[in-house]
Design a protein around this motif. Structure first.
Motif, PDB file in Angstrom:
ATOM      1  N   VAL A  96     -54.122 -10.165 -28.736  1.00  0.00           N
ATOM      2  CA  VAL A  96     -53.768 -11.041 -29.831  1.00  0.00           C
ATOM      3  C   VAL A  96     -52.845  -9.104 -30.588  1.00  0.00           C
ATOM      4  CG1 VAL A  96     -54.588 -10.534 -32.748  1.00  0.00           C
ATOM      5  CG2 VAL A  96     -55.400 -12.150 -30.735  1.00  0.00           C
ATOM      6  N   THR A  97     -52.000  -9.100 -31.367  1.00  0.00           N
ATOM      7  CA  THR A  97     -51.458  -7.409 -32.006  1.00  0.00           C
ATOM      8  C   THR A  97     -51.804  -7.614 -33.510  1.00  0.00           C
ATOM      9  OG1 THR A  97     -49.980  -7.868 -30.325  1.00  0.00           O
ATOM     10  CG2 THR A  97     -49.601  -6.277 -31.830  1.00  0.00           C
ATOM     11  N   LEU A  98     -52.581  -6.703 -34.038  1.00  0.00           N
ATOM     12  CA  LEU A  98     -53.112  -6.597 -35.574  1.00  0.00           C
ATOM     13  C   LEU A  98     -52.728  -5.152 -35.355  1.00  0.00           C
ATOM     14  CD1 LEU A  98     -56.809  -6.840 -35.758  1.00  0.00           C
ATOM     15  CD2 LEU A  98     -55.961  -6.836 -33.837  1.00  0.00           C
ATOM     16  N   GLY A  99     -53.245  -4.605 -36.931  1.00  0.00           N
ATOM     17  CA  GLY A  99     -52.366  -3.551 -37.669  1.00  0.00           C
ATOM     18  C   GLY A  99     -54.206  -2.888 -38.049  1.00  0.00           C
ATOM     19  N   THR A 100     -54.538  -1.583 -38.611  1.00  0.00           N
ATOM     20  CA  THR A 100     -55.504  -0.851 -39.012  1.00  0.00           C
ATOM     21  C   THR A 100     -55.633  -1.808 -39.722  1.00  0.00           C
ATOM     22  OG1 THR A 100     -53.952   0.108 -39.767  1.00  0.00           O
ATOM     23  CG2 THR A 100     -54.896   0.869 -38.010  1.00  0.00           C
ATOM     24  N   ALA A 101     -55.222  -1.931 -40.723  1.00  0.00           N
ATOM     25  CA  ALA A 101     -55.343  -2.588 -42.467  1.00  0.00           C
ATOM     26  C   ALA A 101     -56.454  -4.503 -41.870  1.00  0.00           C
ATOM     27  CB  ALA A 101     -54.141  -3.094 -43.413  1.00  0.00           C
ATOM     28  N   GLU A 102     -55.648  -4.994 -40.748  1.00  0.00           N
ATOM     29  CA  GLU A 102     -55.850  -5.829 -40.114  1.00  0.00           C
ATOM     30  C   GLU A 102     -57.683  -5.937 -39.542  1.00  0.00           C
ATOM     31  OE1 GLU A 102     -52.385  -6.410 -41.503  1.00  0.00           O
ATOM     32  OE2 GLU A 102     -52.828  -4.825 -39.923  1.00  0.00           O
ATOM     33  N   LEU A 103     -57.517  -4.931 -38.356  1.00  0.00           N
ATOM     34  CA  LEU A 103     -58.620  -4.845 -38.584  1.00  0.00           C
ATOM     35  C   LEU A 103     -59.800  -4.262 -39.351  1.00  0.00           C
ATOM     36  CD1 LEU A 103     -60.542  -4.089 -35.854  1.00  0.00           C
ATOM     37  CD2 LEU A 103     -59.224  -2.265 -35.644  1.00  0.00           C
ATOM     38  N   ALA A 104     -59.523  -3.598 -40.233  1.00  0.00           N
ATOM     39  CA  ALA A 104     -60.841  -3.216 -40.337  1.00  0.00           C
ATOM     40  C   ALA A 104     -60.945  -4.746 -42.389  1.00  0.00           C
ATOM     41  CB  ALA A 104     -60.023  -1.951 -41.809  1.00  0.00           C
ATOM     42  N   GLU A 105     -59.868  -5.812 -41.945  1.00  0.00           N
ATOM     43  CA  GLU A 105     -60.659  -6.312 -42.108  1.00  0.00           C
ATOM     44  C   GLU A 105     -60.957  -7.473 -41.556  1.00  0.00           C
ATOM     45  OE1 GLU A 105     -57.972 -10.452 -44.625  1.00  0.00           O
ATOM     46  OE2 GLU A 105     -57.024  -8.696 -44.467  1.00  0.00           O
ATOM     47  N   VAL A 106     -61.721  -7.516 -40.985  1.00  0.00           N
ATOM     48  CA  VAL A 106     -62.420  -8.217 -40.209  1.00  0.00           C
ATOM     49  C   VAL A 106     -62.958  -7.586 -39.199  1.00  0.00           C
ATOM     50  CG1 VAL A 106     -60.289 -10.352 -39.595  1.00  0.00           C
ATOM     51  CG2 VAL A 106     -60.866  -7.645 -37.832  1.00  0.00           C
ATOM     52  N   LEU A 107     -63.307  -6.591 -38.987  1.00  0.00           N
ATOM     53  CA  LEU A 107     -64.204  -5.625 -38.764  1.00  0.00           C
ATOM     54  C   LEU A 107     -65.715  -6.161 -39.183  1.00  0.00           C
ATOM     55  CD1 LEU A 107     -64.776  -3.118 -35.607  1.00  0.00           C
ATOM     56  CD2 LEU A 107     -64.524  -1.675 -37.957  1.00  0.00           C
ATOM     57  N   LEU A 108     -66.014  -5.458 -40.490  1.00  0.00           N
ATOM     58  CA  LEU A 108     -67.091  -6.051 -40.799  1.00  0.00           C
ATOM     59  C   LEU A 108     -67.633  -6.850 -40.212  1.00  0.00           C
ATOM     60  CD1 LEU A 108     -67.196  -3.871 -43.653  1.00  0.00           C
ATOM     61  CD2 LEU A 108     -67.932  -3.430 -41.206  1.00  0.00           C
ATOM     62  N   GLY A 109     -67.447  -8.402 -40.627  1.00  0.00           N
ATOM     63  CA  GLY A 109     -67.418 -10.007 -39.898  1.00  0.00           C
ATOM     64  C   GLY A 109     -67.199 -10.862 -40.849  1.00  0.00           C
ATOM     65  N   GLY A 110     -66.738 -10.074 -41.665  1.00  0.00           N
ATOM     66  CA  GLY A 110     -65.839 -11.232 -42.890  1.00  0.00           C
ATOM     67  C   GLY A 110     -64.311 -12.251 -42.875  1.00  0.00           C
ATOM     68  N   GLY A 111     -63.150 -11.292 -42.343  1.00  0.00           N
ATOM     69  CA  GLY A 111     -62.123 -12.017 -42.280  1.00  0.00           C
ATOM     70  C   GLY A 111     -61.668 -13.232 -41.109  1.00  0.00           C
ATOM     71  N   SER A 112     -60.693 -12.821 -41.237  1.00  0.00           N
ATOM     72  CA  SER A 112     -60.315 -13.716 -40.360  1.00  0.00           C
ATOM     73  C   SER A 112     -58.548 -13.971 -39.500  1.00  0.00           C
ATOM     74  CB  SER A 112     -60.277 -15.526 -40.824  1.00  0.00           C
ATOM     75  OG  SER A 112     -59.927 -16.484 -39.917  1.00  0.00           O
ATOM     76  N   LEU A 113     -58.458 -13.578 -37.237  1.00  0.00           N
ATOM     77  CA  LEU A 113     -57.750 -13.260 -37.335  1.00  0.00           C
ATOM     78  C   LEU A 113     -56.567 -14.562 -37.389  1.00  0.00           C
ATOM     79  CD1 LEU A 113     -59.082 -11.245 -34.227  1.00  0.00           C
ATOM     80  CD2 LEU A 113     -57.294 -10.719 -35.733  1.00  0.00           C
ATOM     81  N   ALA A 114     -57.258 -15.548 -37.803  1.00  0.00           N
ATOM     82  CA  ALA A 114     -56.954 -16.910 -37.564  1.00  0.00           C
ATOM     83  C   ALA A 114     -55.383 -16.840 -38.780  1.00  0.00           C
ATOM     84  CB  ALA A 114     -57.261 -18.375 -37.263  1.00  0.00           C
ATOM     85  N   SER A 115     -56.042 -16.842 -39.800  1.00  0.00           N
ATOM     86  CA  SER A 115     -56.002 -17.130 -41.181  1.00  0.00           C
ATOM     87  C   SER A 115     -54.688 -15.717 -41.314  1.00  0.00           C
ATOM     88  CB  SER A 115     -57.278 -16.740 -42.609  1.00  0.00           C
ATOM     89  OG  SER A 115     -56.546 -16.459 -44.029  1.00  0.00           O
ATOM     90  N   LEU A 116     -54.958 -14.688 -40.825  1.00  0.00           N
ATOM     91  CA  LEU A 116     -53.828 -13.507 -40.887  1.00  0.00           C
ATOM     92  C   LEU A 116     -52.567 -13.836 -40.325  1.00  0.00           C
ATOM     93  CD1 LEU A 116     -56.697 -10.247 -40.459  1.00  0.00           C
ATOM     94  CD2 LEU A 116     -54.984 -11.238 -42.767  1.00  0.00           C
ATOM     95  N   ALA A 117     -52.905 -14.316 -39.023  1.00  0.00           N
ATOM     96  CA  ALA A 117     -51.760 -15.172 -37.821  1.00  0.00           C
ATOM     97  C   ALA A 117     -51.362 -16.178 -38.533  1.00  0.00           C
ATOM     98  CB  ALA A 117     -52.623 -15.451 -36.862  1.00  0.00           C
ATOM     99  N   SER A 118     -51.898 -17.274 -39.893  1.00  0.00           N
ATOM    100  CA  SER A 118     -50.975 -17.954 -39.776  1.00  0.00           C
ATOM    101  C   SER A 118     -50.239 -17.386 -41.191  1.00  0.00           C
ATOM    102  CB  SER A 118     -52.026 -19.003 -40.916  1.00  0.00           C
ATOM    103  OG  SER A 118     -52.812 -18.643 -41.874  1.00  0.00           O
TER     104      SER A 118
END
Length: 149
Positions: A96-118
């Motif tokens: 998976v390739t992601l930016g720092t903003a996306e890492l921050a969004e998922v780091l605390l357990g509330g974001g979704s990489l799959a949603s961001l990928a979509s």
């Protein structure tokens, strides 16, 4: 109680409160608000300091949009549910390739990489990789900040 027209309450998005109401459709959501923003300065330390929901391994390429620096590629390994992860710099191909903003969004357990990928904010090496890493990163209950600062 008969004199009360409305009650305002701030609850976590995964709160069981709505399901506990007799009339699930009686309340209305008037807004969602971010109360905590994170900027990850040391992604290796941040990933190594948290606990993970399920075991597994993932290679993450962590970049920063708008910056010329090459992405930092790290391998995250988790042995057992609830364990902290082992993170090492890796030069292998990323799952998976992601930016720092996306890492921050998922780091605390509330974001979704799959949603961001979509929506094109995360790139998967193969279909389903973001969802697999989501399983590792996700947490229950979702993070919730109880006050605004």
């Amino acid at each position: 109680l008969g004199l009360v027209q409305w009650i305002e309450v701030w609850v976590a998005c995964d709160s069981p409160l709505l399901g506990a109401l007799v009339d699930r459709w009686a309340p209305s959501v008037t807004g969602e608000h971010d109360k905590l923003w994170v900027r990850v300065l040391d992604p290796v330390a941040a990933l190594a300091a948290r606990r993970y929901r399920v075991p597994g391994e993932a290679v993450l390429a962590l970049g920063d949009r708008g910056r010329d620096a090459a992405p930092l590629t790290v391998k995250l390994s988790v042995g057992s549910p609830g364990d902290v992860g082992t993170v090492v710099v890796d030069d292998g191909p990323a799952d998976v390739t992601l930016g720092t903003a996306e890492l921050a969004e998922v780091l605390l357990g509330g974001g979704s990489l799959a949603s961001l990928a979509s929506i094109g904010r995360v790139t998967e090496a193969r279909p389903g990789e973001a969802a697999r890493v989501d399983a590792m990163l996700g947490w229950s209950p979702l993070p919730y900040v109880t006050h605004h600062f």
